[in-house]
Design a protein around this motif. Structure first.
Motif, PDB file in Angstrom:
ATOM      1  N   ALA A  57       0.856  -1.186   0.000  1.00 53.04           N
ATOM      2  CA  ALA A  57       0.000   0.000   0.000  1.00 53.04           C
ATOM      3  C   ALA A  57       0.888   1.229   0.000  1.00 53.04           C
ATOM      4  N   THR A  58       0.362   2.327  -0.473  1.00 55.72           N
ATOM      5  CA  THR A  58       1.100   3.584  -0.449  1.00 55.72           C
ATOM      6  C   THR A  58       0.205   4.674   0.111  1.00 55.72           C
ATOM      7  N   GLY A  59       0.835   5.624   0.838  1.00 55.63           N
ATOM      8  CA  GLY A  59       0.084   6.748   1.385  1.00 55.63           C
ATOM      9  C   GLY A  59       0.192   6.854   2.890  1.00 55.63           C
ATOM     10  N   LEU A  60      -0.554   7.820   3.462  1.00 56.15           N
ATOM     11  CA  LEU A  60      -0.641   8.045   4.910  1.00 56.15           C
ATOM     12  C   LEU A  60       0.729   8.168   5.568  1.00 56.15           C
ATOM     13  N   TYR A  61       1.464   9.217   5.248  1.00 55.05           N
ATOM     14  CA  TYR A  61       2.763   9.388   5.882  1.00 55.05           C
ATOM     15  C   TYR A  61       2.606  10.204   7.157  1.00 55.05           C
ATOM     16  N   PRO A  62       2.905   9.593   8.332  1.00 57.94           N
ATOM     17  CA  PRO A  62       3.524   8.274   8.522  1.00 57.94           C
ATOM     18  C   PRO A  62       2.522   7.135   8.298  1.00 57.94           C
ATOM     19  N   PRO A  63       2.983   6.030   7.700  1.00 56.07           N
ATOM     20  CA  PRO A  63       2.061   4.963   7.290  1.00 56.07           C
ATOM     21  C   PRO A  63       1.810   3.914   8.371  1.00 56.07           C
ATOM     22  N   VAL A  64       1.667   4.366   9.618  1.00 56.33           N
ATOM     23  CA  VAL A  64       1.551   3.446  10.747  1.00 56.33           C
ATOM     24  C   VAL A  64       0.329   2.540  10.597  1.00 56.33           C
ATOM     25  N   ILE A  65      -0.807   3.099  10.217  1.00 57.51           N
ATOM     26  CA  ILE A  65      -2.038   2.315  10.115  1.00 57.51           C
ATOM     27  C   ILE A  65      -1.914   1.257   9.022  1.00 57.51           C
ATOM     28  N   VAL A 127      -3.873   5.193  -0.571  1.00 51.61           N
ATOM     29  CA  VAL A 127      -4.562   6.121   0.325  1.00 51.61           C
ATOM     30  C   VAL A 127      -4.087   7.529  -0.008  1.00 51.61           C
ATOM     31  N   SER A 128      -5.010   8.378  -0.423  1.00 50.05           N
ATOM     32  CA  SER A 128      -4.695   9.779  -0.699  1.00 50.05           C
ATOM     33  C   SER A 128      -5.125  10.641   0.473  1.00 50.05           C
ATOM     34  N   CYS A 129      -4.502  11.807   0.565  1.00 49.86           N
ATOM     35  CA  CYS A 129      -4.801  12.673   1.709  1.00 49.86           C
ATOM     36  C   CYS A 129      -4.344  14.085   1.400  1.00 49.86           C
ATOM     37  N   ASN A 130      -5.143  15.074   1.771  1.00 49.63           N
ATOM     38  CA  ASN A 130      -4.727  16.458   1.570  1.00 49.63           C
ATOM     39  C   ASN A 130      -3.735  16.919   2.637  1.00 49.63           C
ATOM     40  N   TRP A 131      -3.292  15.992   3.505  1.00 49.13           N
ATOM     41  CA  TRP A 131      -2.192  16.279   4.425  1.00 49.13           C
ATOM     42  C   TRP A 131      -0.919  16.515   3.630  1.00 49.13           C
ATOM     43  N   GLU A 132      -0.868  15.909   2.428  1.00 48.33           N
ATOM     44  CA  GLU A 132       0.314  16.064   1.591  1.00 48.33           C
ATOM     45  C   GLU A 132       0.112  17.307   0.721  1.00 48.33           C
ATOM     46  N   CYS A 133       0.029  17.132  -0.594  1.00 51.78           N
ATOM     47  CA  CYS A 133      -0.294  18.229  -1.482  1.00 51.78           C
ATOM     48  C   CYS A 133      -1.230  17.682  -2.540  1.00 51.78           C
ATOM     49  N   TYR A 153      -9.747   8.146  -0.105  1.00 51.88           N
ATOM     50  CA  TYR A 153      -9.306   9.534   0.070  1.00 51.88           C
ATOM     51  C   TYR A 153      -9.644   9.990   1.486  1.00 51.88           C
ATOM     52  N   LEU A 154      -8.623  10.386   2.218  1.00 52.89           N
ATOM     53  CA  LEU A 154      -8.787  10.886   3.580  1.00 52.89           C
ATOM     54  C   LEU A 154      -8.891  12.403   3.548  1.00 52.89           C
ATOM     55  N   ASP A 155      -9.981  12.924   4.063  1.00 54.97           N
ATOM     56  CA  ASP A 155     -10.237  14.362   4.053  1.00 54.97           C
ATOM     57  C   ASP A 155      -9.880  14.947   5.413  1.00 54.97           C
ATOM     58  N   VAL A 156      -8.858  15.806   5.455  1.00 56.93           N
ATOM     59  CA  VAL A 156      -8.419  16.426   6.703  1.00 56.93           C
ATOM     60  C   VAL A 156      -8.851  17.894   6.712  1.00 56.93           C
TER      61      VAL A 156
END
Length: 425
Positions: A57-65, A127-133, A153-156
């Motif tokens: 899997a890729t995404g969620l940095y840090p990718p602990v989950i 896993v995408s996230c607007n925590w990144e860019c 997609y994780l919405d923060v």
């Protein structure tokens, strides 16, 4: 699936380990060999994991989950950061052939051909996230669509408050259900999550101690080391080895600080570097030769990682209570300046300038960085108005050097250094 990039990484780090063993450099941290061994062995393990059918899997940095669910982690854009040179040119030309916009930040677009060419593992989950860019989720959308990869997609939200904490935590629960449903063999293990968070906490605590050393004059941290992107323990199959390395690196820096050893013997200036930079050049060596130290690189999550503004795992002051394991992950991901309003990025930058007695800022306006590019002028105006320090705005690409002019770049840096020294004296 050839995984040629991973195999090239193994060879590269084997060469570096051999070089250190054969000819150790007393001016470099002794812990460097631990880092190179860690990176080499991590890629070896990942190749074995792919060959044995372990889901990536890729995404969620840090990718602990992701780790706690049983995934191996593909580090995506961080891997792309290591592709400068002929490989970077190859991938960027493929981006053009695909008809994708080349004005986008090159590190985010190059992941696509890396996966399409099977030089890196095709993820079983993205896993995408607007925590990144926003460019990273756009690239993820392309890969998910064309390769039929499940995407979440994780919405923060913009604000790091109680609502945001609960909202993101709820999405983590949805992500876990989504992954367990879409990827065979995946099962969330809360005990594993707690175990990984202990490693992450040790890592964050070390980074906080390293941040304190950045105040020293001369600064024991060389600019090139300050510019190294943080690598969380959960990126690695053996997270304990990353903790071992970061502690050894901290000890190296403590020893150097106690002996008064720094990259610059006599600091004429202390400059903050922000956003990104040309990976194919070494502006830090150029600056250090002129008496300029670069003790800090400001990135989106930098203030949380270094512990200078935001607390990390286990802290009960931020939300007034002990957090659950999933809430701890929501806390970490709620702080990035990439995913917040512009004032968070500006305030974090100015805080660190004050805290580390920074004399000037070099703001690298990475082409296609929709998050930080237009904030450059606002940072420059705020730093001049509130701190009385100048900012050099520099535009360029990170990995592709086709428009880079070394002489012009160094002339610009040299003129800025002269200006700053004149102003300081």
């Amino acid at each position: 699936m050839n995984l040629s990039f991973f195999r090239e990484e193994v060879s590269k780090y084997e060469r570096r380990v051999k070089k250190i063993r054969d000819n150790p450099d007393p001016t470099k941290p002794k812990s460097n060999i631990l880092y190179y061994e860690l990176e080499r062995d991590a890629r070896k393990t990942q190749i074995e994991a792919w060959e044995n059918g372990v889901p990536f899997a890729t995404g969620l940095y840090p990718p602990v989950i992701l780790r706690a669910m049983g995934f191996e982690v593909f580090d995506g854009v961080m891997a792309a950061d290591r592709t400068h040179g002929e490989r970077a040119v190859k991938y960027f030309n493929e981006v053009r052939k695909l008809g994708l916009p080349e004005a986008v930040c090159d590190r985010t677009s190059m992941v696509i051909p890396m996966v399409l060419d099977e030089d890196c593992p095709k993820p079983n989950l993205i896993v995408s996230c607007n925590w990144e860019c926003e460019n990273i989720p756009l690239g993820n959308n392309y890969m998910a669509h064309h390769l039929d990869i499940p995407l979440y997609y994780l919405d923060v939200p913009f604000d790091s408050d109680d609502y945001s904490l609960a909202y993101v935590t709820e999405q983590f629960g949805e992500l876990i259900e989504f992954a367990e449903d879409k990827v065979p063999g995946i099962k969330f293990d809360e005990e594993k999550l707690i175990e990984l968070q202990e490693y992450e906490k040790e890592w964050y605590d070390c980074y906080k101690e390293i941040y304190e050393l950045r105040r020293r004059t001369p600064c024991p941290i060389a600019g090139r080391e300050a510019f190294r992107e943080p690598r969380w323990p959960s990126l690695y199959p053996d997270p304990g080895r990353m903790v071992e390395y970061i502690k050894a690196y901290r000890d190296d820096l403590v020893e150097m600080a106690e002996k008064g050893i720094g990259a610059v013997a006599e600091e004429k200036l202390r400059i903050m570097w922000t956003v990104s930079g040309p990976f194919y050049a070494d502006p830090f060596k150029f600056l250090e030769q002129r008496g300029v130290s670069v003790p800090y690189w400001q990135i989106g999550a930098g203030s949380r990682i270094s512990g200078c503004r935001y607390p990390s795992y286990g802290d009960e002051t931020e939300y007034g209570r002990k957090l659950t394991p999933l809430e701890e992950e929501a806390r970490i991901i709620n702080c990035s300046s990439w995913g917040g309003l512009g004032d968070r990025w500006i305030e974090d930058t100015l805080f660190i300038c004050r805290d580390l007695n920074i004399d000037a800022i070099i703001y690298f306006q990475q082409w296609g960085c929709t998050v930080s590019h237009n904030l450059g002028k606002m940072v420059a105006e705020s730093a001049e108005r509130e701190l009385g320090i100048p900012t050099l705005l520099v535009e360029g690409r990170m990995l592709v050097e086709e428009t880079f002019d070394q002489r012009q770049f160094e002339e610009m840096l040299g003129d800025f250094v002269d200006l700053c020294i004149d102003r300081k004296t």
